[in-house]
Design an enzyme around this catalytic site. Sequence first.
Site: not given
Ligand code: BDR
Ligand code: CA
Length: 311
Positions: A12, A16-17, A160, A166, A168, A237-238
């Site tokens: 998505d 970070d993707d 988060n 989290e 996702n 992250h990703d």
């Molecule tokens: C994940 O949430 C999204 O906002 C980021 O792209 C990552 O996949 C981190 O918690």
């Molecule tokens: Ca992501």
Amino acid sequence: MPAPKKILIDCDPGIDDALAITLAHGCEALDLVGITTVGGNVSLDLTTANALKLREYLGFPAVPVVAGSAGALVISRIDAAEVHGFGGLGGAVLPEPRLNVNDGHAIDFIIDTLAASPGEISLTAVGPLTNIALAVRKEPRIVEWAREFVILGGSYTRGNRTPAAEFNIAADPEAAAIVFGAGWTVNQIGLDVSLTALATGPVLARMRDLGRLGGELLIPALEFYGMTTAHDGPAVHDALAIAYVADPSLFEFTPAVVDVETVGRFTSGMTVTDFNLHGRMPNANVARSIDVARFWELTLDSFARVSAQLP
Ligand code: BDR
Ligand code: CA
């Protein structure tokens, strides 16, 4: 050198993707065979548009980009535009793509791609798990056909999106519950580990040296991302999920039973992680640590390769 591992990324984009896709494209150990998109950080229209922009900007026009699910299975859609910007790529502005999205639906693309090469494709999900859950429901044999399945999502200590969840997993808890219960081993990299691999000052300095890739994509995206974090630099992250496929030895894992909370008033989207198993069979390998220095060497080397070949 062994043949590159084939990787299909469900994502998505997302700052970070975008870094994850850049890493997959540049890494010599990987062969990017497709990108599927899901609504998440921003709407499906925007995540798909961003994937299309990245495909042409980074230079892999032959790799299919296929759109998938716009929203979650049950709950109303949430997004993370405050973290990724309203366009989804922070301060990075990429050229409009000339190529259209590929035909079909992500769910069918995932099923057909895995069916065509059983045991060969590393399926990697770095957004909400809606597409993966629907693919599993439509064709349960994908759990046998995937060479391995890895996610960036969840955590065993904190959230988060909420104190417990989290993003996702919080964005589609029912989908996550289906995916963790599908009968395969979920290689899970969560916040506990991703928040240890930060783009600190020295890392950002090396990215700044990467010409247009640094100046047009990496730095403007990460500077925006960094504004919303309270750490020594933004987490990426990703990208960790991609690094896992390229080199699993970067991580230490522990088998666990992971259940996804879907009904808790304050805990929906929490990945309840039992390392003691309590007589149950593990359904996940949960990442406990990463070799941060080696992760950045792999990632920055791959970025340098992309930078040198940018169209
Ligand atoms: C994940 O949430 C999204 O906002 C980021 O792209 C990552 O996949 C981190 O918690
Ligand atoms: Ca992501």
